[in-house]
Design a protein around this motif. Structure first.
Motif, short mmCIF file in Angstrom:
data_model
loop_
_atom_site.label_atom_id
_atom_site.label_comp_id
_atom_site.label_asym_id
_atom_site.label_seq_id
_atom_site.Cartn_x
_atom_site.Cartn_y
_atom_site.Cartn_z
N THR A 7 10.92 -21.89 -12.08
CA THR A 7 12.04 -20.94 -12.01
C THR A 7 11.56 -19.51 -12.19
OG1 THR A 7 13.59 -22.59 -12.87
CG2 THR A 7 14.24 -20.28 -13.05
N ILE A 8 10.69 -19.30 -13.18
CA ILE A 8 10.12 -17.97 -13.42
C ILE A 8 9.29 -17.52 -12.22
CG2 ILE A 8 8.53 -16.63 -14.84
CD1 ILE A 8 11.15 -17.16 -16.22
N VAL A 9 8.49 -18.42 -11.66
CA VAL A 9 7.64 -18.08 -10.52
C VAL A 9 8.48 -17.65 -9.33
CG1 VAL A 9 6.10 -19.06 -8.77
CG2 VAL A 9 5.66 -19.47 -11.20
N VAL A 10 9.55 -18.39 -9.04
CA VAL A 10 10.41 -18.05 -7.90
C VAL A 10 11.06 -16.69 -8.10
CG1 VAL A 10 12.52 -18.67 -6.66
CG2 VAL A 10 10.86 -20.44 -7.24
N ALA A 11 11.59 -16.46 -9.30
CA ALA A 11 12.27 -15.19 -9.58
C ALA A 11 11.30 -14.01 -9.49
CB ALA A 11 12.91 -15.24 -10.97
N THR A 12 10.12 -14.16 -10.07
CA THR A 12 9.15 -13.06 -10.05
C THR A 12 8.57 -12.84 -8.65
OG1 THR A 12 7.44 -14.62 -10.81
CG2 THR A 12 8.50 -13.24 -12.48
N THR A 13 8.45 -13.90 -7.87
CA THR A 13 7.98 -13.75 -6.49
C THR A 13 8.95 -12.92 -5.67
OG1 THR A 13 6.78 -15.86 -6.53
CG2 THR A 13 7.36 -14.97 -4.37
N LEU A 14 10.24 -13.19 -5.83
CA LEU A 14 11.26 -12.41 -5.11
C LEU A 14 11.21 -10.94 -5.52
CD1 LEU A 14 14.28 -14.91 -5.20
CD2 LEU A 14 12.80 -14.35 -3.25
N LEU A 15 11.02 -10.68 -6.81
CA LEU A 15 10.91 -9.30 -7.28
C LEU A 15 9.63 -8.64 -6.76
CD1 LEU A 15 12.17 -9.65 -10.96
CD2 LEU A 15 13.23 -8.30 -9.14
N GLU A 16 8.56 -9.42 -6.68
CA GLU A 16 7.30 -8.89 -6.15
C GLU A 16 7.46 -8.47 -4.69
OE1 GLU A 16 2.65 -10.35 -5.52
OE2 GLU A 16 4.15 -11.70 -6.39
N ILE A 17 8.11 -9.31 -3.89
CA ILE A 17 8.35 -8.97 -2.49
C ILE A 17 9.24 -7.72 -2.39
CG2 ILE A 17 9.48 -9.74 -0.36
CD1 ILE A 17 8.60 -12.58 -1.10
N ALA A 18 10.25 -7.65 -3.27
CA ALA A 18 11.13 -6.47 -3.28
C ALA A 18 10.33 -5.20 -3.59
CB ALA A 18 12.24 -6.67 -4.30
N GLY A 19 9.38 -5.31 -4.52
CA GLY A 19 8.56 -4.15 -4.86
C GLY A 19 7.69 -3.70 -3.70
N LEU A 20 7.10 -4.64 -2.98
CA LEU A 20 6.28 -4.28 -1.82
C LEU A 20 7.14 -3.66 -0.71
CD1 LEU A 20 3.93 -7.40 -1.61
CD2 LEU A 20 3.34 -5.09 -2.38
N LEU A 21 8.35 -4.20 -0.53
CA LEU A 21 9.26 -3.63 0.47
C LEU A 21 9.67 -2.21 0.08
CD1 LEU A 21 11.51 -6.73 1.30
CD2 LEU A 21 9.69 -5.72 2.71
N LEU A 22 9.84 -1.98 -1.23
CA LEU A 22 10.17 -0.64 -1.71
C LEU A 22 9.05 0.34 -1.37
CD1 LEU A 22 11.90 1.38 -3.32
CD2 LEU A 22 10.76 0.55 -5.41
N MET B 148 8.71 1.24 -10.66
CA MET B 148 7.72 0.54 -9.86
C MET B 148 6.69 -0.14 -10.75
SD MET B 148 7.11 -0.27 -6.80
CE MET B 148 5.91 -1.57 -6.50
N ALA B 149 6.35 0.50 -11.85
CA ALA B 149 5.39 -0.10 -12.77
C ALA B 149 5.94 -1.41 -13.33
CB ALA B 149 5.07 0.87 -13.90
N ALA B 150 7.25 -1.43 -13.62
CA ALA B 150 7.88 -2.64 -14.14
C ALA B 150 7.84 -3.77 -13.11
CB ALA B 150 9.33 -2.35 -14.54
N ILE B 151 8.11 -3.44 -11.84
CA ILE B 151 8.05 -4.45 -10.78
C ILE B 151 6.62 -4.97 -10.64
CG2 ILE B 151 8.28 -4.83 -8.30
CD1 ILE B 151 10.64 -2.96 -8.28
N SER B 152 5.66 -4.06 -10.71
CA SER B 152 4.26 -4.46 -10.60
C SER B 152 3.86 -5.38 -11.75
CB SER B 152 3.35 -3.23 -10.58
OG SER B 152 3.65 -2.41 -9.47
N LEU B 153 4.35 -5.08 -12.94
CA LEU B 153 4.08 -5.95 -14.09
C LEU B 153 4.62 -7.35 -13.86
CD1 LEU B 153 4.78 -3.59 -17.14
CD2 LEU B 153 2.57 -4.50 -16.40
N ILE B 154 5.83 -7.42 -13.31
CA ILE B 154 6.45 -8.72 -13.03
C ILE B 154 5.62 -9.49 -12.01
CG2 ILE B 154 8.48 -9.84 -12.00
CD1 ILE B 154 10.14 -7.55 -13.25
N ALA B 155 5.14 -8.78 -10.97
CA ALA B 155 4.32 -9.43 -9.95
C ALA B 155 3.02 -9.95 -10.56
CB ALA B 155 4.01 -8.43 -8.84
N ILE B 156 2.44 -9.18 -11.47
CA ILE B 156 1.20 -9.59 -12.11
C ILE B 156 1.43 -10.81 -12.98
CG2 ILE B 156 -0.48 -8.90 -13.88
CD1 ILE B 156 -0.24 -6.04 -12.71
N ILE B 157 2.55 -10.83 -13.69
CA ILE B 157 2.89 -11.99 -14.51
C ILE B 157 2.99 -13.23 -13.64
CG2 ILE B 157 4.78 -13.03 -15.84
CD1 ILE B 157 5.30 -10.21 -16.98
N ASN B 158 3.61 -13.08 -12.48
CA ASN B 158 3.77 -14.18 -11.55
C ASN B 158 2.42 -14.75 -11.14
OD1 ASN B 158 4.90 -15.90 -9.51
ND2 ASN B 158 4.46 -14.34 -8.00
#
Length: 363
Positions: free
Chosen positions: A111-126, A240-250
């Motif tokens: 569940t965490i992986v799916v949620a963070t993956t979606l946020l990671e993609i959102a960050g790259l799109l941003l 953006m730093a927060a999104i990057s942190l989430i992606a790294i956690i993922n």
């Protein structure tokens, strides 16, 4: 960027091309042998060697551990936007928390992986949206993205070796085969989707990055994505730093889960210590294998520099990719039920992996 300069997009696409042949072999083998000790089983079935099988299992485990350590080191650069804690403290806290999450349960982790993956993609799109606004009306120097055989091919190949690190991860899916519904269909499909999506996103982000910021700043930045957003928009850099942190956690969480499953699966095949093959009765996770993985990840993250970690990970994964390609090639010859492409693709995949590794060792 340090290695390839303006040809960085080419470095990503060269890596994607090399990976694509191995991705095909992984997809074919995952369809035949859906097991949590993926690579080890593939090599045992294809090459009939327990020693090579154990070597591959431990190599992919070490690669995952080094990958997680690399990611944990990268985490400190973005976390500096929010805290002045020393890097070693951040690394220990991060890996401890992720190890606990991986040990908690598969459902919670996924569940965490799916949620963070979606946020990671959102960050790259941003990053792409922000960069596209900055580039609107400008001519894109497409020719500068191509390597020059006389002068810049070797630096681009060196950059491709580092960029290779961005594409590893699809092989992690096969080690969750026993928890996937209809793995013979869904694993190959997932591998294809992951590779295509990664290639398009990373290639586009690389183009935006090198056109919107000086190469020297990109090369020296510990948080390049946040820097792109900061320089080209009014969005707070902390966002953006927060999104990057989430992606790294993922990324780190996926590697810890993967390694624990590989060790668990190998123990079940008597290729690893039997203690690692136990599952906790309440969490239904390989608790001992997960804790061991977390301890080693922390050790590597604290004592090895990030460039060394990234190159080591790429080298280890290339060795395993070559063995998996060879396993499929031998299996297809043995079964005599595949056409020319079924033999040609894994043969090219093995050749490219060995050649790429040899180039890095000798360059």
């Amino acid at each position: 960027v340090n290695e390839s300069g303006m040809a960085t997009p080419s470095a990503f696409f060269i890596s994607a091309l090399i990976v694509s042949f191995s991705a095909y072999s992984y997809a074919q083998m995952s369809r035949r042998f859906p097991s949590s000790a993926g690579e080890a089983i593939y090599i045992m079935e294809g090459l009939n060697s327990r020693n090579l099988s154990a070597l591959a299992g431990y190599t992919i485990s070490l690669g995952g551990i080094v990958s997680a350590a690399t990611i944990a080191r990268g985490f400190t650069g973005y976390f500096a936007f929010f805290s002045a804690l020393p890097p070693w403290t951040i690394i220990v806290l991060l890996v401890t928390a992720l190890t606990a999450l991986a040990a908690w349960g598969v459902k919670q982790s996924v569940t965490i992986v799916v949620a963070t993956t979606l946020l990671e993609i959102a960050g790259l799109l941003l990053v792409l949206v922000v960069g596209s606004d900055e580039l609107s009306g400008r001519d894109i120097p497409w020719r500068q993205f191509l390597p020059n055989i006389d002068h810049t091919l070797i630096p681009v190949l060196s950059g491709a070796f580092l960029a290779f690190f961005a594409f590893i991860g699809f092989e992690d899916m096969i080690n969750m085969a026993e928890e996937v519904k209809n793995p013979k269909r869904n694993l190959p499909l997932g591998i294809a989707i992951a590779l295509v999506t990664s290639t398009l996103l990373y290639g586009a982000v690389a183009i935006v990055a090198i056109l919107t910021l000086p190469l020297s700043e990109l090369a020296n930045s510990d948080a390049p994505l946040a820097l792109i957003v900061e320089r080209n928009s009014a969005i707070p850099v902390e966002f953006m730093a927060a999104i990057s942190l989430i992606a790294i956690i993922n990324g780190a969480l996926i590697q810890i889960i993967m390694v624990s499953r590989v060790l668990y699966g190998m123990a079940g095949k008597k290729l690893a210590p039997q203690a690692l093959g136990s599952v906790h009765p309440r969490t239904r996770t390989p608790l001992k294998a997960t804790i061991l993985t977390g301890i080693i990840v922390v050790s590597f993250a604290l004592w090895l520099p990030i460039t060394t970690l990234a190159k080591t990970t790429s080298s280890l994964i290339l060795i395993v990719f070559a063995l998996v390609n060879l396993s499929l090639l031998v299996l297809n010859y043995r079964e005599k039920n595949t056409g020319a492409m079924g033999k040609l693709i894994p043969a090219i995949g093995a050749f490219l992996c060995v050649s790429f590794l040899a180039f890095q060792v000798w360059s």
